[in-house]
Design an enzyme around this catalytic site. Structure first.
Site: not given
Ligand code: G3P
Length: 219
Positions: A84
């Site tokens: 990533k």
């Molecule tokens: O895969 C990306 C994810 O973990 C981010 O999620 O809720 O932190 O925006 P969030």
């Protein structure tokens, strides 16, 4: 549609692996930090748990040269690792080189159609638009799923659309309807989305009615 678990928690990954529904895992520095374990060992354990799954692991270096070197090292942790890299202009030349070197990439922190187009042009494997974080700034995150899907199909790109930053069942539905190739879902949301109160009620009613029959053995 592939379903990835958005987590680095081994226990949860083990539990969901048993369902046969999980096609991979996405980790990031936040997920690995939460587990509090040696990140290399944690990643190897996840990759071993899902040998046929796609396991995304994010770079943590900031300078482009260091990002390139770290990406190559991360890719070597296991055969099913996908590296990533944040969708930042400073890394575009690194991303282009890694694709040429045959490293499978998941470009993360994608927030615009132009970012997605650029990454698809570079031939990356996945692009991860962050739906929830666009919603956080009052931009309709779901719309980006539809526009990226249209762009990938319109130009015949092979890059896969990986819906990320999923905050609720409604995002899950939208990712399906938008034709996402993959969704990466937090455990809590996957639990919630895979159950329905009417299913529970229906099982209870069937059981109650069946018991009236008083049959001890069936068939
Ligand atoms: O895969 C990306 C994810 O973990 C981010 O999620 O809720 O932190 O925006 P969030």
């Amino acid at each position: 549609m592939k379903i990835f678990l958005d987590s680095a928690n081994l226990k949860a990954i083990k539990e969901w692996k048993e369902t046969g529904l999980i096609d991979g895992v996405t980790t990031n520095p936040t997920h690995l930090s939460k587990e509090g374990k040696d990140p290399s060992a944690q990643v190897k354990a996840i990759a071993k748990l899902l040998p046929k799954g796609s396991i995304s692991v994010e770079v943590t270096e900031k300078k482009p040269d260091a990002v390139y070197k770290q990406a190559m090292a991360i890719a070597k942790l296991a055969r099913n690792i996908v590296v990533k890299i944040p969708c930042h202009k400073d890394y575009y030349h690194v991303i282009a080189q890694l694709v040429k070197d045959g490293v499978k990439l998941n470009i993360t922190l994608v927030f615009s159609l132009v970012q997605a187009l650029m990454m698809a042009k570079l031939g990356v494997h996945y692009i991860s638009p962050f739906v929830g974080r666009l919603d956080d700034i009052d931009v309709e995150g779901v719309d980006l799923l539809y526009t990226i899907r249209h762009m990938l199909d319109e130009y015949g790109f092979e890059t896969q659309l990986l819906a990320a930053s999923i905050r609720g069942v409604e995002h899950f539905h939208a990712a399906i309807m938008a034709g996402s190739d993959v969704i990466t879902v937090p455990i809590a949301i996957l639990e919630k989305a895979s159950q329905h109160v009417l299913t529970d009620q229906g099982i209870a009613k069937f059981d109650k009615d069946w018991k009236k029959l008083g049959v001890r053995k069936f068939p």
